[in-house]
Motif scaffolding. Structure first.
Motif, short mmCIF file in Angstrom:
data_model
loop_
_atom_site.label_atom_id
_atom_site.label_comp_id
_atom_site.label_asym_id
_atom_site.label_seq_id
_atom_site.Cartn_x
_atom_site.Cartn_y
_atom_site.Cartn_z
N VAL A 190 -4.52 3.98 1.06
CA VAL A 190 -3.36 4.43 0.29
C VAL A 190 -3.35 5.96 0.23
N ILE A 200 1.51 2.75 -3.44
CA ILE A 200 0.37 3.10 -4.28
C ILE A 200 -0.07 4.53 -4.00
N ARG A 254 0.82 -1.22 0.00
CA ARG A 254 0.00 0.00 0.00
C ARG A 254 0.85 1.26 0.00
N LYS A 255 2.01 1.21 0.64
CA LYS A 255 2.86 2.41 0.68
C LYS A 255 3.45 2.75 -0.68
#
Length: 66
Positions: free
Chosen positions: A25, A6, A3-4
């Motif tokens: 996100v 995106i 997620r980091k």
């Protein structure tokens, strides 16, 4: 993909930014479309970044990798 890694980019608070918020996100609101800066300030789910255009986002990205 983590997620980091995106980033959701959009011009609508109630679809694009809200989707990123629920996905966990980071989000970028571009003001070249539907939303205004005033609407963004008042919105319940704040975007992580607000930029005037996709071009400004591109310039920021280029600076970050150089």
């Amino acid at each position: 993909m983590a997620r980091k890694e995106i980033l959701i980019v959009g011009d609508r608070l109630y679809t694009d930014i809200l989707c990123g918020y629920h996905a966990g996100v980071e989000t970028v609101l571009v003001l070249s479309g539907e939303a205004t800066k005033e609407e963004a300030k008042a919105y319940e789910h704040q975007p992580d970044y607000v930029m005037s255009s996709v071009d400004e986002l591109h310039e920021a990205w280029i600076k970050s990798i150089s």
